[in-house]
Design a protein around this motif. Structure first.
Motif, PDB file in Angstrom:
ATOM      1  N   GLU A 192       0.824  -1.202   0.000  1.00 25.06           N
ATOM      2  CA  GLU A 192       0.000   0.000   0.000  1.00 25.06           C
ATOM      3  C   GLU A 192       0.860   1.254   0.000  1.00 25.06           C
ATOM      4  N   CYS A 256      -5.055   2.644   0.252  1.00 24.07           N
ATOM      5  CA  CYS A 256      -5.640   1.488  -0.437  1.00 24.07           C
ATOM      6  C   CYS A 256      -6.350   0.648   0.614  1.00 24.07           C
ATOM      7  N   LEU A 332      -3.642  -1.313  -9.362  1.00 26.88           N
ATOM      8  CA  LEU A 332      -2.959  -0.346  -8.510  1.00 26.88           C
ATOM      9  C   LEU A 332      -1.456  -0.294  -8.758  1.00 26.88           C
TER      10      LEU A 332
END
Length: 356
Positions: A192, A256, A332
């Protein structure tokens, strides 16, 4: 006696022959190691591979200079280039540069034939924010052999995107996690912290290209407070960045999502209850992320997340997607998708300031 003299003469001749054989090699070595003297300086704005840059050319009286490029964590906006077997020559010790990219360039001979070039940059010096290479002499342009240094305006991102409505405004961007805290980790190991930093840097680039002033709570993989901080200390350090930034008008935290069920998916945005302007920016970010990202919209929600609760300015926290979902983790980690999300958030910020 005569034979001894002959033998002595023969030995002397052999020594002279050896010396003669060695001397040319030493002469070649001396020529190879001849000192480089700096004799040319020019700086100008240009475009390099589609990116606006400040190009700095430092010329010298011979070719094949050896140089090392370094950065220092405690001087994050300084680029350092060490030139071996080089003297400053005719160049001034200090030059003023285009403030849009960098402030000053300093040339110092630290010790005999060791010259150092230091550039005070506007943005943190990170991979992709600069490039250094040597170019041969150009007789047509009357340029000698030179070292070429490109300083990019956008601090390491290649975005040339712009949005309306943000010029003159001040925004604080908070890339979630970092340093000792990776945040959530996806099925293939994407963290993340790495995603939030990448999206935040893209967002910074777009906003600055559009005339906004941007402050990042972090611009590399570090703890904002420092090592050995409690969770509260780390979060308060992020809030403090915004509180101590003169004229800061908006706080945007990038995260995230994660859940034990890998099927969980979608994006959502948060604001602190009782903040109508926080609700407004959270709603706008939500709308733009839905249009750009193409993910399931989990809605606009209230929460007591520390950074949005304790920020005195309007604040929102965006959960871009579930990094624990294999498909969304893949999205992502994609640079183009990261830029798409950054552009969406930038448009939302533009709408917030312009009242649209």
């Amino acid at each position: 006696m005569f034979s001894k003299i002959c033998r002595g003469a023969a030995m002397l001749l052999m020594l002279l022959a050896c010396a003669a054989a060695i001397l040319p090699q030493n002469g070649e070595a001396a020529r190879r190691e001849a000192v480089h003297r700096l004799n040319y300086f020019q700086s100008y704005e240009t475009e390099v591979d589609g990116r606006q840059a400040l190009r700095i050319e430092v010329g010298m009286d011979r070719d094949n200079v050896t140089y090392d490029v370094t950065t220092r964590p405690y001087l994050e906006k300084q680029l350092i280039i060490d030139l071996s077997n080089t003297e400053p020559g005719k160049l001034k010790p200090d030059y003023t540069l285009l403030a849009k990219y960098a402030k000053h360039l300093h040339i110092r001979e630290l010790e005999a034939r060791h010259t150092q070039i230091r550039i005070d940059c506007k943005n943190p010096v990170v991979d992709g924010s600069y490039a250094v290479h040597a170019e041969p002499a150009d007789r047509t342009a009357k340029k000698p052999y030179r070292l070429v240094i490109d300083i990019f305006a956008t601090g390491g991102t290649a975005s040339s995107s712009r949005v309306a409505g943000v010029s003159g405004h001040s925004v604080v961007i908070d890339p979630g996690h970092g340093g000792s805290d990776t945040g959530a980790v996806g099925p293939t190991g994407v963290t993340e912290a790495s995603v939030t930093l990448a999206v935040s840097k893209d967002l910074q680039s777009i906003l600055e290209n559009s005339g906004a002033r941007v402050t990042m709570t972090r611009n590399k993989d570090v703890d904002v407070y420092g090592p050995n901080a409690s969770d509260r200390q780390e979060l308060q350090a992020r809030v403090n960045v915004g509180e101590y930034t003169p004229g800061a008008e908006l706080f945007v935290s990038i995260h995230c999502n994660a859940f034990s069920n890998p099927a969980s998916h979608g994006m959502e945005t948060y604001y602190y209850a009782g903040s109508p302007r926080g609700e407004r920016i959270a709603t706008l970010v939500n709308e733009e992320l839905e249009k750009a990202g193409g993910l399931f919209n989990r809605g606009v929600k209230t929460a007591n997340f520390y950074v949005i609760k304790h920020s005195s300015m309007p604040a929102t926290l965006a959960e871009l997607a579930f990094i624990t979902n294999a498909h969304e983790e893949q999205l992502l980690s994609n640079a183009q998708y990261q830029m798409k999300l950054a552009e969406a958030i930038a448009r939302a910020i533009g709408r917030y300031f312009s009242g649209n």
